[in-house]
Scaffold this motif. Structure first.
Motif, PDB file in Angstrom:
ATOM      1  N   GLU A 210       0.835  -1.214   0.000  1.00  7.51           N
ATOM      2  CA  GLU A 210       0.000   0.000   0.000  1.00  7.51           C
ATOM      3  C   GLU A 210       0.865   1.257   0.000  1.00  7.51           C
ATOM      4  OE1 GLU A 210      -4.091  -1.503   2.242  1.00  7.51           O
ATOM      5  OE2 GLU A 210      -2.427  -0.683   3.415  1.00  7.51           O
ATOM      6  N   ALA A 211       1.977   1.209   0.786  1.00  6.45           N
ATOM      7  CA  ALA A 211       2.900   2.346   0.788  1.00  6.45           C
ATOM      8  C   ALA A 211       3.509   2.544  -0.592  1.00  6.45           C
ATOM      9  CB  ALA A 211       3.995   2.142   1.838  1.00  6.45           C
ATOM     10  N   GLU A 212       3.895   1.435  -1.240  1.00  2.04           N
ATOM     11  CA  GLU A 212       4.449   1.522  -2.601  1.00  2.04           C
ATOM     12  C   GLU A 212       3.406   2.031  -3.585  1.00  2.04           C
ATOM     13  OE1 GLU A 212       7.269   1.027  -5.730  1.00  2.04           O
ATOM     14  OE2 GLU A 212       7.365   1.359  -3.566  1.00  2.04           O
ATOM     15  N   GLN A 213       2.177   1.549  -3.396  1.00  2.00           N
ATOM     16  CA  GLN A 213       1.090   2.017  -4.256  1.00  2.00           C
ATOM     17  C   GLN A 213       0.890   3.524  -4.096  1.00  2.00           C
ATOM     18  OE1 GLN A 213      -2.986   1.015  -3.190  1.00  2.00           O
ATOM     19  NE2 GLN A 213      -3.392   0.419  -5.307  1.00  2.00           N
ATOM     20  N   SER A 214       0.931   3.991  -2.841  1.00  4.40           N
ATOM     21  CA  SER A 214       0.778   5.424  -2.578  1.00  4.40           C
ATOM     22  C   SER A 214       1.934   6.211  -3.187  1.00  4.40           C
ATOM     23  CB  SER A 214       0.716   5.667  -1.062  1.00  4.40           C
ATOM     24  OG  SER A 214       0.628   7.045  -0.787  1.00  4.40           O
ATOM     25  N   ARG A 215       3.166   5.666  -3.046  1.00  8.50           N
ATOM     26  CA  ARG A 215       4.336   6.349  -3.603  1.00  8.50           C
ATOM     27  C   ARG A 215       4.230   6.445  -5.121  1.00  8.50           C
ATOM     28  NH1 ARG A 215       9.138   5.514  -6.005  1.00  8.50           N
ATOM     29  NH2 ARG A 215       8.684   3.296  -6.302  1.00  8.50           N
ATOM     30  N   VAL A 216       3.919   5.330  -5.770  1.00  9.30           N
ATOM     31  CA  VAL A 216       3.827   5.312  -7.236  1.00  9.30           C
ATOM     32  C   VAL A 216       2.669   6.204  -7.700  1.00  9.30           C
ATOM     33  CG1 VAL A 216       3.457   3.864  -9.272  1.00  9.30           C
ATOM     34  CG2 VAL A 216       4.898   3.041  -7.397  1.00  9.30           C
ATOM     35  N   SER A 217       1.545   6.153  -6.948  1.00  4.45           N
ATOM     36  CA  SER A 217       0.408   7.021  -7.302  1.00  4.45           C
ATOM     37  C   SER A 217       0.806   8.491  -7.225  1.00  4.45           C
ATOM     38  CB  SER A 217      -0.768   6.756  -6.361  1.00  4.45           C
ATOM     39  OG  SER A 217      -1.255   5.444  -6.519  1.00  4.45           O
ATOM     40  N   GLY A 218       1.603   8.833  -6.178  1.00  3.94           N
ATOM     41  CA  GLY A 218       2.087  10.205  -6.058  1.00  3.94           C
ATOM     42  C   GLY A 218       2.972  10.592  -7.230  1.00  3.94           C
ATOM     43  N   LEU A 219       3.863   9.668  -7.642  1.00  3.01           N
ATOM     44  CA  LEU A 219       4.732   9.933  -8.801  1.00  3.01           C
ATOM     45  C   LEU A 219       3.909  10.082 -10.077  1.00  3.01           C
ATOM     46  CD1 LEU A 219       7.717   7.502  -8.097  1.00  3.01           C
ATOM     47  CD2 LEU A 219       7.709   9.999  -7.924  1.00  3.01           C
ATOM     48  N   VAL A 220       2.885   9.249 -10.205  1.00  4.40           N
ATOM     49  CA  VAL A 220       2.012   9.350 -11.385  1.00  4.40           C
ATOM     50  C   VAL A 220       1.333  10.705 -11.414  1.00  4.40           C
ATOM     51  CG1 VAL A 220      -0.130   8.486 -12.422  1.00  4.40           C
ATOM     52  CG2 VAL A 220       1.629   6.884 -11.663  1.00  4.40           C
ATOM     53  N   SER A 221       0.813  11.123 -10.245  1.00  2.82           N
ATOM     54  CA  SER A 221       0.139  12.421 -10.177  1.00  2.82           C
ATOM     55  C   SER A 221       1.104  13.559 -10.465  1.00  2.82           C
ATOM     56  CB  SER A 221      -0.483  12.601  -8.787  1.00  2.82           C
ATOM     57  OG  SER A 221      -1.092  13.865  -8.678  1.00  2.82           O
ATOM     58  N   LYS A 222       2.298  13.493  -9.863  1.00  2.08           N
ATOM     59  CA  LYS A 222       3.299  14.541 -10.072  1.00  2.08           C
ATOM     60  C   LYS A 222       3.743  14.588 -11.528  1.00  2.08           C
ATOM     61  CE  LYS A 222       7.812  16.123  -8.404  1.00  2.08           C
ATOM     62  NZ  LYS A 222       8.930  15.844  -7.464  1.00  2.08           N
ATOM     63  N   THR A 223       3.999  13.417 -12.109  1.00  4.08           N
ATOM     64  CA  THR A 223       4.443  13.359 -13.506  1.00  4.08           C
ATOM     65  C   THR A 223       3.351  13.857 -14.442  1.00  4.08           C
ATOM     66  OG1 THR A 223       5.853  11.459 -12.952  1.00  4.08           O
ATOM     67  CG2 THR A 223       5.422  11.877 -15.292  1.00  4.08           C
ATOM     68  N   SER A 224       2.107  13.485 -14.148  1.00  8.58           N
ATOM     69  CA  SER A 224       0.989  13.977 -14.969  1.00  8.58           C
ATOM     70  C   SER A 224       0.899  15.493 -14.903  1.00  8.58           C
ATOM     71  CB  SER A 224      -0.321  13.344 -14.494  1.00  8.58           C
ATOM     72  OG  SER A 224      -0.308  11.947 -14.651  1.00  8.58           O
ATOM     73  N   GLY A 225       1.100  16.030 -13.679  1.00  8.92           N
ATOM     74  CA  GLY A 225       1.089  17.483 -13.534  1.00  8.92           C
ATOM     75  C   GLY A 225       2.211  18.138 -14.324  1.00  8.92           C
TER      76      GLY A 225
END
Length: 405
Positions: A210-225
């Motif tokens: 879940e922590a990895e999922q949150s980290r990757v989700s954050g990177l996805v959001s940041k990269t999308s931005g």
């Protein structure tokens, strides 16, 4: 026939300008274009060069902007590839999390089943233990009566022994079954503990995933931005590039028009050079052949004021001499009025300064003296018919801030 003005001016020249050369006989005219045309041509070339420089600078800006756009696209492409990888990672992590949740659900079901099995085994064990205690207690309390019954009921010693063995076997069975159920309870309890440990490990894995999922989700959001920012930057840069292109096209249009202006002025310059050459070969009048009109002195003095008002006296005489030289040449108008108002010859006439000077009577006493000297035939510039501010490559007689040629 010589006019009164002609006599007067010749006399004035002897008094005012004894060092000036008299304009006698046919002159050898210098071949140059008029000041006005040269000035306009130089201004047109300067304007053209400036526009060309602006066009070059604009094209450089456009090239830089296009390079910026290319770099932005490349960086955006890198981010898009990174986003694709991150989405793949997120999908994998989400799948792993889903698998873990399934394993945890399975493990919880196994733990529940094991707990049920343990509860059932404990119940059976307790029942077996209770039953065994009752039988042991019964045998212990009733062993005298049982012995008598066995002795009375048996047909012989062998039957007695069989009954005795039965009682012993029953006790042994009870102990054996009790031990088996105890062992079963221990095994089931161990199994439950193992399952609980496995579930704890799965829970920990789930937390990590879940922590990895949150980290990757954050990177996805940041990269999308970041990609959206690059898209906005690209859009802005493309809009700026379009504006620069419009500006470049405007400069190109200006260069084309200014090239036409330069060619027209060059053609005009060539025509004036032709006229200058013609003047050099044409007939010139003597100052004694000129009849001046009543207002010529006023016109000439005010033109001298406009062209050389801030010049020394010699510069004023030189300007007046140029006008009179043109009057004497057969190539130009034969009157002071005609020479001064000839189209495109003297810039103050075209700009309106001359008309203002005439209206205000701006000519000074020294301007009138210079006009009198020139109209008497005196010249300190020989037979020059042009003058202008000095420019590179133009040679002639330099007086004050003008070169005469």
């Amino acid at each position: 026939m010589k006019s009164y003005w002609g006599k007067t001016f010749r006399l004035a020249s002897l008094i005012l300008l004894p060092v000036l050369c008299l304009n006698l006989g046919k002159p050898a005219v210098s071949v140059h274009a008029t000041e006005e045309t040269k000035k306009k041509l130089e201004e047109a070339k300067d304007k053209l060069n400036k526009t060309k420089n602006q066009l070059d600078e604009t094209n450089e800006q456009l090239d830089d902007k296009k390079e910026d756009i290319t770099n932005l696209h490349q960086e955006k492409s890198v981010l898009e590839n990174k986003l694709s990888d991150l989405n793949d990672q997120l999908t994998q992590v989400s799948n792993n999390l889903s698998d873990l949740e399934g394993q945890i659900d399975t493990k919880e079901d196994e733990i529940a089943t094991t707990q049920e099995e343990l509860a059932a085994a404990i119940t059976i064990r307790d029942e077996q233990y209770a039953a065994m205690k009752k039988r042991v207690q019964f045998i212990y309390e009733k062993q005298g009566f049982m012995l008598m019954d066995m002795l009375l009921d048996v047909g012989g010693f062998a039957d007695f022994l069989n009954h005795s063995d039965y009682v012993a076997a029953l006790s042994a069975y009870d102990r054996k079954m009790l031990e088996q159920y105890k062992e079963t309870c221990v095994n089931i309890d161990a199994k439950e503990k193992a399952l609980q440990n496995e579930k704890s490990e799965l829970d920990q894995c789930k937390v990590e995933v879940e922590a990895e999922q949150s980290r990757v989700s954050g990177l996805v959001s940041k990269t999308s931005g970041s990609i959206n920012e690059y898209k906005q930057n690209i859009s802005t840069a493309e809009e700026e590039a379009r504006n620069i292109e419009d500006k470049a096209r405007e400069y190109e249009s200006q260069v084309e028009e200014q090239n036409k202006d330069v060619k027209e002025l060059e053609a005009k310059l060539a025509e004036e050079i032709r006229l200058s050459k013609l003047a050099a070969k044409s007939k010139w009048r003597n100052i004694s052949e000129v009849s001046f009109a009543e207002g010529d002195r006023y016109l000439l003095a005010n033109l001298i004021y406009c062209e050389a008002g801030a010049e020394p006296y010699e510069g004023k005489v030189a300007v007046g001499a140029v006008v009179i030289n043109r009057v004497l040449s057969s190539v130009y108008p034969d009157t002071v009025t005609g020479v001064i108002y000839q189209s495109g010859q003297f810039s103050p006439v075209g700009s309106g300064r001359f008309a203002l000077a005439l209206a205000n009577g701006s000519a000074t006493e020294s301007c009138y003296q210079a006009a009198d000297a020139a109209m008497s035939g005196a010249t300190n510039v020989g037979n020059c018919v042009y003058f202008r501010t000095p420019i590179p490559g133009l040679s002639g007689i330099n007086i004050g801030g003008h070169v005469f040629y």
